[in-house]
Scaffold this motif. Structure first.
Motif, mmCIF file in Angstrom:
data_model
loop_
_atom_site.group_PDB
_atom_site.id
_atom_site.type_symbol
_atom_site.label_atom_id
_atom_site.label_comp_id
_atom_site.label_asym_id
_atom_site.label_seq_id
_atom_site.Cartn_x
_atom_site.Cartn_y
_atom_site.Cartn_z
ATOM 1 N N UNK A 1 1.100 -1.952 0.341
ATOM 2 C CA UNK A 1 -0.136 0.538 -0.184
ATOM 3 C C UNK A 1 0.688 1.687 -0.246
ATOM 4 N N UNK A 2 0.354 2.269 -0.846
ATOM 5 C CA UNK A 2 1.170 3.098 -0.874
ATOM 6 C C UNK A 2 1.333 4.181 -0.031
ATOM 7 N N UNK A 3 2.341 4.619 0.842
ATOM 8 C CA UNK A 3 1.961 5.796 1.782
ATOM 9 C C UNK A 3 1.643 6.652 1.747
ATOM 10 N N UNK A 4 0.768 7.893 1.943
ATOM 11 C CA UNK A 4 0.723 9.114 1.631
ATOM 12 C C UNK A 4 1.719 10.191 2.176
ATOM 13 N N UNK A 5 1.838 9.870 3.397
ATOM 14 C CA UNK A 5 3.207 10.576 4.086
ATOM 15 C C UNK A 5 4.708 10.798 3.449
ATOM 16 N N UNK A 6 4.723 9.719 2.759
ATOM 17 C CA UNK A 6 5.855 9.517 2.917
ATOM 18 C C UNK A 6 6.054 9.817 1.487
ATOM 19 N N UNK A 7 4.470 9.311 0.486
ATOM 20 C CA UNK A 7 4.588 10.114 -0.762
ATOM 21 C C UNK A 7 4.846 11.222 -1.227
ATOM 22 N N UNK A 8 4.274 11.450 -0.230
ATOM 23 C CA UNK A 8 4.088 13.756 -0.141
ATOM 24 C C UNK A 8 4.997 14.172 -0.137
ATOM 25 N N UNK A 9 5.760 13.684 0.883
ATOM 26 C CA UNK A 9 7.046 14.674 1.682
ATOM 27 C C UNK A 9 8.003 13.723 0.334
ATOM 28 N N UNK A 10 8.699 12.910 -0.233
ATOM 29 C CA UNK A 10 8.820 12.390 -1.441
ATOM 30 C C UNK A 10 9.092 14.128 -3.005
ATOM 31 N N UNK A 11 7.981 14.218 -2.859
ATOM 32 C CA UNK A 11 6.904 14.724 -3.988
ATOM 33 C C UNK A 11 7.870 16.739 -3.598
ATOM 34 N N UNK A 12 7.892 16.915 -2.630
ATOM 35 C CA UNK A 12 7.916 18.578 -2.560
ATOM 36 C C UNK A 12 9.684 18.636 -2.538
ATOM 37 N N UNK A 13 9.611 20.029 -2.839
ATOM 38 C CA UNK A 13 11.272 21.228 -2.413
ATOM 39 C C UNK A 13 11.182 20.598 -0.782
ATOM 40 N N UNK A 14 12.114 20.483 -0.598
ATOM 41 C CA UNK A 14 13.056 20.262 0.960
ATOM 42 C C UNK A 14 13.337 21.623 1.207
ATOM 43 N N UNK A 15 14.003 23.130 0.842
ATOM 44 C CA UNK A 15 14.311 24.009 0.574
ATOM 45 C C UNK A 15 13.304 25.259 -0.014
ATOM 46 N N UNK A 16 12.047 23.981 0.350
ATOM 47 C CA UNK A 16 10.865 25.711 -0.273
ATOM 48 C C UNK A 16 10.184 25.529 0.884
ATOM 49 N N UNK A 17 10.295 26.838 1.907
ATOM 50 C CA UNK A 17 9.973 26.911 3.194
ATOM 51 C C UNK A 17 7.833 27.215 2.649
ATOM 52 N N UNK A 18 7.256 27.333 1.478
ATOM 53 C CA UNK A 18 5.380 27.354 1.943
ATOM 54 C C UNK A 18 5.674 25.626 1.909
ATOM 55 N N UNK A 19 6.036 24.633 1.218
ATOM 56 C CA UNK A 19 6.633 23.575 0.510
ATOM 57 C C UNK A 19 6.613 22.965 2.028
ATOM 58 N N UNK A 20 7.585 22.912 3.464
ATOM 59 C CA UNK A 20 7.736 22.314 4.030
ATOM 60 C C UNK A 20 6.332 22.706 5.196
ATOM 61 N N UNK A 21 5.785 23.879 4.827
ATOM 62 C CA UNK A 21 4.610 24.513 5.779
ATOM 63 C C UNK A 21 3.628 23.376 5.493
ATOM 64 N N UNK A 22 3.305 23.518 3.982
ATOM 65 C CA UNK A 22 2.189 22.575 3.660
ATOM 66 C C UNK A 22 2.150 21.122 4.676
ATOM 67 N N UNK A 23 3.629 20.549 3.937
ATOM 68 C CA UNK A 23 3.917 19.204 4.964
ATOM 69 C C UNK A 23 2.818 18.670 5.679
ATOM 70 N N UNK A 24 3.219 20.027 6.964
ATOM 71 C CA UNK A 24 3.038 20.355 8.327
ATOM 72 C C UNK A 24 2.133 20.355 8.625
ATOM 73 N N UNK A 25 1.314 21.195 8.073
ATOM 74 C CA UNK A 25 -0.404 20.479 7.816
ATOM 75 C C UNK A 25 -1.139 19.848 7.305
ATOM 76 N N UNK A 26 -0.661 18.855 6.275
ATOM 77 C CA UNK A 26 -1.305 17.978 5.724
ATOM 78 C C UNK A 26 -0.978 17.015 6.512
ATOM 79 N N UNK A 27 0.798 16.741 7.154
ATOM 80 C CA UNK A 27 0.965 15.896 8.080
ATOM 81 C C UNK A 27 0.926 15.926 9.405
ATOM 82 N N UNK A 28 -0.480 16.621 10.246
ATOM 83 C CA UNK A 28 0.710 16.831 11.938
ATOM 84 C C UNK A 28 1.372 15.991 12.130
ATOM 85 N N UNK A 29 0.776 14.815 12.235
ATOM 86 C CA UNK A 29 1.861 13.679 12.652
ATOM 87 C C UNK A 29 1.965 12.942 12.138
#
Length: 233
Positions: free
Chosen positions: A186-214
Motif C-alpha cells: 500500500x502507498x504511504x501518502x505521508x512518504x509519497x507527499x514528502x518525496x514530492x515536495x521541495x525540501x528547500x521551499x518554506x511554503x512546501x514544508x509548511x504545507x507538509x506540516x499542515x497536511x500531516x501534523x503527526x
C-alpha cells in the motif's frame, strides 16, 4: 508440465496429422485426387468425383513413419529412467521426421515419372502429325501439380517439436519459470507527499506540516523551517 510431456503431446499431434490431407494432385488448378497420411499407409487415393479412384500400393515410408511414432510414444512410458525414455522418444521422432521428408520427395518423383511414362504410351499418331509430341508432353506435365498440404507439414513440425523437447528432457533441463512479481504494498501518502515536495521551499514544508501534523517527517520539516529564511515581503 515438463519437456517429456511436451514431447508426448507433440507425438500425439503427429499421429492426428495422419487423418488430415497430405497431398493433392491437380491439373490446371483443378483438384483431381487427394490423399491423407492414412490413405498413403493403406494405399487408397481419394478422387474428387468419387470415393476411391484406384488402389495404389501402400507407401512404405508412411507405414514406417506411423510405426515409429507409435513406438516412440510407447517407449516414453515404458522406459525408465526419464533419460532413457527421452532418448527412445526423441530417436523415434527424428527417424520418423527424416523418413517422412525423404519418402514424400521420392514418392512425388516416382509419381511424376509414372505420369510421364503414361503420356509417352498414350501418344496419338494422328495428333503427333499435327502437334509437336514433345511440346504436348511438356505442357501436360506442367499442367499436373502435386502439392503437399497442411496435414503433412503439421506432422513434420510436430515430429521436430517432439525431437527437440525430448532432447531437452534428455539433457535434464527444466522449463523456464517466470518469476512472480512481488505484489506492490500500500502507498504511504505521508512518504509519497514528502518525496514530492521541495525540501528547500518554506511554503512546501509548511504545507507538509499542515497536511500531516503527526507525520513521520514533521520534526525534519520543522528543523528545516528553522534554517530556512522567511520569504521577503
Amino acid at each position: 508440465m515438463n519437456w517429456m510431456n511436451i514431447a508426448r503431446v507433440a507425438k500425439v499431434v503427429a499421429l492426428l496429422a495422419f487423418v488430415l490431407p497430405w497431398l493433392v494432385v491437380s491439373c490446371n488448378g483443378t483438384p483431381l485426387a487427394e490423399a491423407s497420411g492414412l490413405d498413403l499407409v493403406t494405399g487408397g487415393v481419394k478422387a474428387m468425383n468419387q470415393e476411391v479412384s484406384e488402389n495404389r500400393d501402400p507407401q512404405w515410408w508412411a507405414i514406417g513413419a506411423l510405426a515409429l511414432i507409435v513406438i516412440g510414444l510407447a517407449l516414453s512410458f515404458a522406459l525408465k529412467p526419464v533419460r532413457r525414455a527421452a532418448a527412445g522418444l526423441g530417436g523415434a521422432a527424428a527417424a520418423a521426421l527424416v523418413l517422412s521428408a525423404v519418402g514424400m520427395m521420392l514418392m512425388i518423383g516416382s509419381f511424376r515419372s509414372e505420369m510421364t511414362e503414361k503420356m509417352n504410351e498414350s501418344n496419338d499418331p494422328a495428333a503427333n502429325a499435327i502437334f509437336d509430341a514433345s511440346e504436348m508432353q511438356k505442357a501436360m506435365a506442367e499442367a499436373i501439380r502435386i502439392d503437399t498440404k497442411f496435414g503433412y507439414w503439421l506432422e513434420l513440425l510436430a515430429l521436430a517439436g517432439a525431437a527437440g523437447a525430448a532432447f531437452m528432457a534428455f539433457s535434464g533441463r527444466s522449463l523456464p519459470v517466470m518469476a512472480a512479481r512481488p505484489a506492490a504494498g500500500p502507498v504511504d501518502p505521508d512518504s509519497a507527499y514528502w518525496d514530492s515536495i521541495d525540501k528547500t521551499d518554506r511554503a512546501s514544508l509548511e504545507e507538509y506540516i499542515y497536511r500531516f501534523p503527526e507525520g513521520r517527517f514533521v520534526e525534519l520539516a520543522r528543523s528545516r523551517l528553522a534554517g530556512t529564511p522567511p520569504p521577503q515581503a
